[in-house]
Design a protein around this motif. Structure first.
Motif, PDB file in Angstrom:
ATOM      1  N   GLU A 163       0.828  -1.209   0.000  1.00 21.03           N
ATOM      2  CA  GLU A 163       0.000   0.000   0.000  1.00 21.03           C
ATOM      3  C   GLU A 163       0.863   1.260   0.000  1.00 21.03           C
ATOM      4  N   ALA A 164       1.980   1.229   0.725  1.00 20.72           N
ATOM      5  CA  ALA A 164       2.880   2.387   0.698  1.00 20.72           C
ATOM      6  C   ALA A 164       3.469   2.586  -0.698  1.00 20.72           C
ATOM      7  N   ARG A 165       3.744   1.481  -1.378  1.00 25.07           N
ATOM      8  CA  ARG A 165       4.266   1.594  -2.741  1.00 25.07           C
ATOM      9  C   ARG A 165       3.221   2.159  -3.690  1.00 25.07           C
ATOM     10  N   LEU A 166       1.962   1.769  -3.503  1.00 22.11           N
ATOM     11  CA  LEU A 166       0.891   2.337  -4.331  1.00 22.11           C
ATOM     12  C   LEU A 166       0.706   3.824  -4.059  1.00 22.11           C
ATOM     13  N   ASP A 167       0.814   4.235  -2.796  1.00 19.27           N
ATOM     14  CA  ASP A 167       0.693   5.667  -2.475  1.00 19.27           C
ATOM     15  C   ASP A 167       1.817   6.476  -3.132  1.00 19.27           C
ATOM     16  N   ALA A 168       3.033   5.927  -3.079  1.00 20.14           N
ATOM     17  CA  ALA A 168       4.139   6.626  -3.739  1.00 20.14           C
ATOM     18  C   ALA A 168       3.929   6.692  -5.248  1.00 20.14           C
ATOM     19  N   LEU A 169       3.330   5.633  -5.811  1.00 14.88           N
ATOM     20  CA  LEU A 169       3.060   5.634  -7.252  1.00 14.88           C
ATOM     21  C   LEU A 169       1.996   6.672  -7.610  1.00 14.88           C
ATOM     22  N   ARG A 170       1.001   6.842  -6.764  1.00 10.63           N
ATOM     23  CA  ARG A 170      -0.019   7.868  -7.024  1.00 10.63           C
ATOM     24  C   ARG A 170       0.598   9.265  -7.007  1.00 10.63           C
ATOM     25  N   GLU A 171       1.483   9.505  -6.060  1.00 13.74           N
ATOM     26  CA  GLU A 171       2.143  10.807  -6.011  1.00 13.74           C
ATOM     27  C   GLU A 171       3.006  11.041  -7.244  1.00 13.74           C
ATOM     28  N   ALA A 172       3.685   9.985  -7.712  1.00 14.37           N
ATOM     29  CA  ALA A 172       4.503  10.122  -8.919  1.00 14.37           C
ATOM     30  C   ALA A 172       3.631  10.391 -10.140  1.00 14.37           C
ATOM     31  N   ARG A 173       2.456   9.791 -10.204  1.00 11.04           N
ATOM     32  CA  ARG A 173       1.554  10.020 -11.343  1.00 11.04           C
ATOM     33  C   ARG A 173       1.004  11.434 -11.324  1.00 11.04           C
ATOM     34  N   GLU A 174       0.767  11.991 -10.129  1.00  6.60           N
ATOM     35  CA  GLU A 174       0.286  13.364 -10.045  1.00  6.60           C
ATOM     36  C   GLU A 174       1.379  14.360 -10.411  1.00  6.60           C
ATOM     37  N   TRP A 188       3.522  -3.270 -13.049  1.00  4.55           N
ATOM     38  CA  TRP A 188       2.576  -4.260 -13.571  1.00  4.55           C
ATOM     39  C   TRP A 188       3.306  -5.531 -14.007  1.00  4.55           C
ATOM     40  N   LYS A 189       4.426  -5.382 -14.658  1.00 10.63           N
ATOM     41  CA  LYS A 189       5.146  -6.542 -15.197  1.00 10.63           C
ATOM     42  C   LYS A 189       5.755  -7.409 -14.095  1.00 10.63           C
ATOM     43  N   GLU A 190       6.054  -6.832 -12.944  1.00  7.44           N
ATOM     44  CA  GLU A 190       6.745  -7.594 -11.903  1.00  7.44           C
ATOM     45  C   GLU A 190       5.841  -8.069 -10.774  1.00  7.44           C
ATOM     46  N   THR A 191       4.565  -7.667 -10.764  1.00  8.38           N
ATOM     47  CA  THR A 191       3.678  -8.045  -9.676  1.00  8.38           C
ATOM     48  C   THR A 191       2.855  -9.265 -10.055  1.00  8.38           C
ATOM     49  N   ASP A 192       2.109  -9.811  -9.070  1.00 14.05           N
ATOM     50  CA  ASP A 192       1.298 -11.000  -9.286  1.00 14.05           C
ATOM     51  C   ASP A 192      -0.131 -10.607  -9.652  1.00 14.05           C
ATOM     52  N   ALA A 193      -1.027 -11.603  -9.697  1.00 14.00           N
ATOM     53  CA  ALA A 193      -2.401 -11.341 -10.133  1.00 14.00           C
ATOM     54  C   ALA A 193      -3.133 -10.411  -9.168  1.00 14.00           C
ATOM     55  N   ASP A 194      -2.953 -10.612  -7.858  1.00 11.53           N
ATOM     56  CA  ASP A 194      -3.616  -9.728  -6.887  1.00 11.53           C
ATOM     57  C   ASP A 194      -3.110  -8.291  -7.012  1.00 11.53           C
ATOM     58  N   GLY A 195      -1.810  -8.130  -7.225  1.00 18.49           N
ATOM     59  CA  GLY A 195      -1.280  -6.783  -7.409  1.00 18.49           C
ATOM     60  C   GLY A 195      -1.801  -6.118  -8.669  1.00 18.49           C
ATOM     61  N   ARG A 196      -1.999  -6.901  -9.719  1.00 18.08           N
ATOM     62  CA  ARG A 196      -2.540  -6.311 -10.953  1.00 18.08           C
ATOM     63  C   ARG A 196      -3.982  -5.859 -10.774  1.00 18.08           C
ATOM     64  N   ARG A 197      -4.733  -6.583  -9.974  1.00 22.09           N
ATOM     65  CA  ARG A 197      -6.103  -6.138  -9.702  1.00 22.09           C
ATOM     66  C   ARG A 197      -6.089  -4.825  -8.921  1.00 22.09           C
ATOM     67  N   ASP A 198      -5.170  -4.697  -7.974  1.00 22.05           N
ATOM     68  CA  ASP A 198      -5.062  -3.432  -7.245  1.00 22.05           C
ATOM     69  C   ASP A 198      -4.659  -2.288  -8.169  1.00 22.05           C
ATOM     70  N   LEU A 199      -3.775  -2.562  -9.118  1.00 24.75           N
ATOM     71  CA  LEU A 199      -3.382  -1.515 -10.068  1.00 24.75           C
ATOM     72  C   LEU A 199      -4.555  -1.116 -10.954  1.00 24.75           C
ATOM     73  N   LEU A 200      -5.388  -2.078 -11.349  1.00 27.73           N
ATOM     74  CA  LEU A 200      -6.573  -1.737 -12.140  1.00 27.73           C
ATOM     75  C   LEU A 200      -7.547  -0.893 -11.328  1.00 27.73           C
ATOM     76  N   ASP A 201      -7.678  -1.197 -10.036  1.00 30.48           N
ATOM     77  CA  ASP A 201      -8.531  -0.357  -9.183  1.00 30.48           C
ATOM     78  C   ASP A 201      -7.989   1.073  -9.107  1.00 30.48           C
ATOM     79  N   MET A 202      -6.666   1.207  -9.038  1.00 30.05           N
ATOM     80  CA  MET A 202      -6.067   2.534  -8.996  1.00 30.05           C
ATOM     81  C   MET A 202      -6.296   3.270 -10.314  1.00 30.05           C
ATOM     82  N   LEU A 203      -6.149   2.573 -11.441  1.00 31.75           N
ATOM     83  CA  LEU A 203      -6.376   3.214 -12.732  1.00 31.75           C
ATOM     84  C   LEU A 203      -7.831   3.612 -12.906  1.00 31.75           C
ATOM     85  N   LYS A 204      -8.741   2.835 -12.340  1.00 36.05           N
ATOM     86  CA  LYS A 204     -10.159   3.172 -12.454  1.00 36.05           C
ATOM     87  C   LYS A 204     -10.474   4.477 -11.742  1.00 36.05           C
ATOM     88  N   GLN A 205      -9.750   4.774 -10.662  1.00 36.84           N
ATOM     89  CA  GLN A 205      -9.990   6.012  -9.936  1.00 36.84           C
ATOM     90  C   GLN A 205      -9.399   7.220 -10.649  1.00 36.84           C
TER      91      GLN A 205
END
Length: 383
Positions: A163-174, A188-205
């Motif tokens: 979750e901390a890595r996702l927060d840092a990624l959101r800040e980098a995208r902003e 995306w290329k280095e994470t597993d299936a659960d991580g990819r679902r979390d990334l899709l949730d982030m992209l949806k927002q």
């Protein structure tokens, strides 16, 4: 009179009866006589058998390994254990609302607990595994290394780091859309299936135009769910697919005199094929989910609750899906607005909220959730 199935008459022979095999007599040696006098599965038999095995190794001129295991390393006692008078007090707080804050106080003072104390607390609150493991002393961690408590803490720690890595990624995208989208694709290329679902949730927002290469790459994923969501997210970006879906929307959902009806239509090939017999996947699911909800409202000229109510009459799962889309849109709308942030308690409910001239503050409440639902309901009425 002989029976029809008599072997002498039919010529068939009965199979021979099973007779237990006799064990070979033990050798006439003192060790063999001792083994014969003992019953199986006894400690004495195990010791004598090992003595016999040791004798065979000695005949073969081979050294047999020692049977006992080395003693464990003695660990030093805890440097700052929890004071003895405080342990009964902590047990009294076990079922109260102040228990979690008490654990934070222990961590702040660097006090530690023994394995027996942590196990007693864990038996009453298994959900606090992530907070209990760091409070263990060195001896306790060595004792409970293979306990499920350790695995639960490792899982919670890994989730917190993700979750901390996702927060840092959101800040980098902003900060930089191009660099943030490139980092998202690498993750995306280095994470597993659960991580990819979390990334899709982030992209949806908060999806960016620079995320199109990632969505095209996700169309080749092994998971059918990931491929479906990636195709639907491409419709959230301005382009030919979004224009095609917006042109198709009035044909699929017709609004006449405040009456909403759903008509058959051909789903574009870019959105894939609908699963046969799935209650939560249909042509309307994919069409409405592949467009931003704000564009759906503006194109049809209807409110979100009205569209969800009409869809629920046609298909219960479709109505719930549109309700979910409306709630997600409401949360994004609330997050972008400047609201008054005041704690809603018994002293402030029913009074006019103070307006600060220059500070951005938001409404929150832990003691009055109906008030928050009423606030969010007002925004849902607007959409």
């Amino acid at each position: 009179m002989r029976r029809p199935d008599d072997p002498e008459r039919t010529g068939r022979h009965r199979p021979p009866r099973h007779r237990p095999r006799r064990r070979a007599p033990p050798p006439h040696t003192p060790l063999g006589e001792a083994l014969a006098r003992l019953q199986a599965e006894t400690p004495e038999a195990t010791l004598l058998a090992r003595a016999a095995l040791s004798g065979l190794h000695a005949r073969a001129s081979a050294v047999m390994e020692r049977a006992e295991t080395p003693p464990p390393t003695t660990l030093p006692p805890a440097e700052k254990p929890l004071p003895a008078p405080l342990w009964p007090l902590l047990r009294q707080l076990l079922n109260g609302p102040a228990f979690e804050s008490a654990l934070h106080d222990l961590s702040a003072r660097e006090w530690t607990l023994s394995a027996a104390q942590v196990l007693e607390l864990y038996a009453s609150h298994p959900t606090l595994a992530a907070g209990l493991w760091p409070l263990l002393d060195e001896r306790g961690k060595a004792v409970l290394n293979a306990h499920p408590l350790h695995k639960a803490w490792e899982k919670a720690e890994a989730q917190a780091q993700w979750e901390a890595r996702l927060d840092a990624l959101r800040e980098a995208r902003e900060a930089d859309a191009g660099a943030g989208a490139a980092q998202t694709l690498e993750l995306w290329k280095e994470t597993d299936a659960d991580g990819r679902r979390d990334l899709l949730d982030m992209l949806k927002q908060d999806i960016l135009l620079e995320d199109l290469p990632l969505l095209q790459h996700a169309e080749k994923d092994r998971s059918a769910e990931v491929r479906r969501r990636a195709r639907m997210l491409q419709g959230h970006l301005p382009g030919p697919l979004q224009d095609e879906l917006l042109a198709l929307l009035p044909q699929a959902v017709q609004v006449q005199q405040n009456k909403i009806s759903f008509k058959p239509f051909d789903l574009p090939e870019a959105l894939g094929k609908v699963k046969t017999g799935a209650y939560d996947d249909s042509d309307l699911h994919r069409l409405l989910g592949a467009l931003p909800f704000e564009l759906v409202r503006k194109t049809l000229g209807v409110q979100g609750p009205a569209l969800a109510t009409a869809a629920q009459k046609k298909n219960w799962a479709l109505g719930q899906y549109i309700h979910q889309l409306a709630r997600e849109y409401t949360r994004r709308l609330v997050a972008k607005r400047d609201l008054i942030r005041i704690p809603l308690n018994s002293c402030t409910v029913g009074k006019a909220p103070p307006v600060h001239p220059y500070r951005r503050i938001r409404i929150f409440s832990y003691s009055h959730p109906p008030m928050v639902r009423a606030v969010l309901g007002g925004f849902e009425a607007e959409i």
